[in-house]
Design a protein around this motif. Structure first.
Motif, short mmCIF file in Angstrom:
data_model
loop_
_atom_site.label_atom_id
_atom_site.label_comp_id
_atom_site.label_asym_id
_atom_site.label_seq_id
_atom_site.Cartn_x
_atom_site.Cartn_y
_atom_site.Cartn_z
N UNK A 148 0.82 -9.12 17.53
CA UNK A 148 -0.22 -9.87 16.84
C UNK A 148 -1.14 -8.92 16.07
N UNK A 149 -1.39 -7.77 16.63
CA UNK A 149 -2.32 -6.84 15.99
C UNK A 149 -1.67 -6.10 14.83
N UNK A 150 -0.37 -5.95 14.87
CA UNK A 150 0.32 -5.42 13.68
C UNK A 150 0.24 -6.43 12.55
N UNK A 151 0.35 -7.70 12.89
CA UNK A 151 0.22 -8.75 11.88
C UNK A 151 -1.17 -8.69 11.26
N UNK A 152 -2.17 -8.52 12.10
CA UNK A 152 -3.54 -8.41 11.59
C UNK A 152 -3.65 -7.25 10.58
N UNK A 153 -3.09 -6.11 10.97
CA UNK A 153 -3.20 -4.92 10.10
C UNK A 153 -2.47 -5.11 8.78
N UNK A 154 -1.31 -5.79 8.85
CA UNK A 154 -0.54 -5.98 7.63
C UNK A 154 -1.17 -7.04 6.73
N UNK A 155 -1.88 -7.97 7.36
CA UNK A 155 -2.42 -9.09 6.60
C UNK A 155 -3.74 -8.72 5.91
N UNK A 156 -4.47 -7.82 6.52
CA UNK A 156 -5.80 -7.49 5.99
C UNK A 156 -5.76 -7.12 4.51
N UNK A 157 -4.90 -6.15 4.11
CA UNK A 157 -4.90 -5.81 2.68
C UNK A 157 -4.53 -6.98 1.78
N UNK A 158 -3.61 -7.84 2.25
CA UNK A 158 -3.21 -9.00 1.44
C UNK A 158 -4.35 -9.98 1.25
N UNK A 159 -5.14 -10.15 2.30
CA UNK A 159 -6.13 -11.22 2.29
C UNK A 159 -7.50 -10.68 1.89
N UNK A 160 -7.74 -9.42 2.17
CA UNK A 160 -8.94 -8.80 1.67
C UNK A 160 -10.17 -8.96 2.54
N UNK A 161 -9.97 -9.45 3.74
CA UNK A 161 -11.09 -9.47 4.68
C UNK A 161 -10.55 -9.30 6.10
N UNK A 162 -11.47 -9.10 7.02
CA UNK A 162 -11.04 -8.88 8.39
C UNK A 162 -10.50 -10.17 8.99
N UNK A 163 -9.41 -10.05 9.69
CA UNK A 163 -8.78 -11.20 10.29
C UNK A 163 -8.90 -11.07 11.80
N UNK A 164 -9.39 -12.11 12.43
CA UNK A 164 -9.66 -12.03 13.85
C UNK A 164 -8.42 -12.35 14.66
#
Ligand code: ZN
Ligand code: ZN
Ligand code: ZN
Ligand code: ZN
Lengths: 142, 142
Positions: free
Chosen positions: A35-51
Motif C-alpha cells: 500500500x505504501x509503495x502505491x502511495x509513493x508511486x501515486x504522489x507524483x501523478x496526483x501532486x499531493x500527499x495521499x493518505x
DNA sequence: TCGTGATATGTTATATTATCACAATTCGTG
DNA sequence: CACGAATTGTGATAATATAACATATCACGA
C-alpha cells in the motif's frame, strides 16, 4: 475536476477518482506493491500527499470487485490478470519478489476438492507458493 | 540462574534461556500466536517486560531449527507438530483462526513436483490454504 | 584458571503495515 | 434544488517487524 469513468476495466465497470488512479497504477506496474509503495508511486501523478487510509479504502473496493488480489503472505497487492478465470495459484520469489500467476492445474484442483470434501470451505484467493525463481537460482550459482 | 538444557525438544536439542521459554510456550499453546501474543503470555511467567526484539530473535532461531513455522499469510507463528516429516500444508480458518496441519497428500505433492519442474525451487514451508472451517460454517447457518 | 572470540541477551529507537474515528465533500436521483 | 448515500480528507493510533549498539554469558584452548 475529473470525470468518473474508465475504459480499461473489464465488464464496463465505472471507477471514480482515487479508485481509478490506484487501479490504473496497479495495471501499469503489473507487480505486487505494498500500500505504501502505491502511495509513493501515486504522489507524483496526483501532486499531493495521499493518505494510507485512502489507498487502503481503494484497495478494499478493488478487492471486493475482484479486480485486484491481496497476496496475504507478503502483504502486497496486485492487479489480477484479466485472463484468469479462477483464483488459481501464484509463485512468489523470495529474492526478487516476482509473482507469477497461473490457473490451478489439475493436481491443485484435485487437492482443493479434497479439502472441500473435509468440510473446509476454501476462499477464492490464489494459493501462494513460495520459493526461489529460476533466474535468482542462476544468480546464486554463477 | 536457570540451567540451559531442555528435555522436550526432538533429537536431543539444547535450548537456553529465552529460546526455551518461547518454544515451551508455543508447544503448550499449540495454536498460531503473533509475536506480541507471545510477549503477553510470557510476561507473567518470566516476571519482567520482554522486548519484541527478544521474541523475534528467539523465533528466528527456532525457525532456522525448523522447530516452529511462520504462517506467512497471517503473520503468526506455531510450533511444528512433531509427527510432521515434511512441510505439508495447513488450513487456516479466517473466522476462528484455527490452524490444521497435515502432510501433503498426493495431489499437492504432484503439484509441487510440477512447479519444481518449471525451475522454481519451492521452500520448505507448509502451503497455506485459507477458508472457513466446518464448525464456523455451522455457526453461520443455524 | 584465565583470556578471548563467539554466542546470547538487553535496550532504545525506528520502520512497515493497517485501522479507527470523525469531518467535509461530492454524487445520484427525485 | 434537496436529500441521503457514497466517497474523500485528515489526524491519530494500533499491530507487526527490524536496525543499531551495548552488555553479559558461554565455550574452550593457552
Ligand atoms: Zn527471483
Ligand atoms: Zn543473493
Ligand atoms: Zn473456524
Ligand atoms: Zn460470524
Amino acid at each position: 475536476m475529473q470525470t468518473a469513468t474508465t475504459e480499461q476495466a473489464p465488464t464496463e465497470l465505472k471507477l471514480s477518482g482515487n479508485r481509478k488512479a490506484v487501479y490504473m497504477l496497479m495495471q501499469q506496474q503489473q507487480r505486487a506493491l505494498s500500500a505504501y509503495e502505491i502511495i509513493d508511486l501515486l504522489r507524483p501523478q496526483i501532486g499531493r500527499i495521499i493518505h494510507p487510509m485512502l489507498v487502503y479504502r481503494c484497495l478494499d473496493f478493488l478487492l471486493e470487485k475482484q479486480l485486484v488480489v491481496k497476496l496475504v503472505s507478503v502483504n502486497k497487492f496486485v492487479a489480477l490478470p484479466n485472463d484468469l478465470t479462477e483464483p488459481g495459484q501464484c509463485l512468489i520469489c523470495e529474492i526478487c519478489q516476482a509473482v507469477t500467476f497461473s490457473a490451478s492445474s489439475n493436481p491443485l484442483q484435485q487437492q482443493k476438492r479434497k479439502i472441500a470434501a473435509t468440510g473446509f470451505k476454501l476462499n477464492q484467493q490464489p494459493v501462494e507458493f513460495h520459493g526461489i525463481c529460476a533466474s535468482c537460482q542462476k544468480d546464486h550459482t554463477e
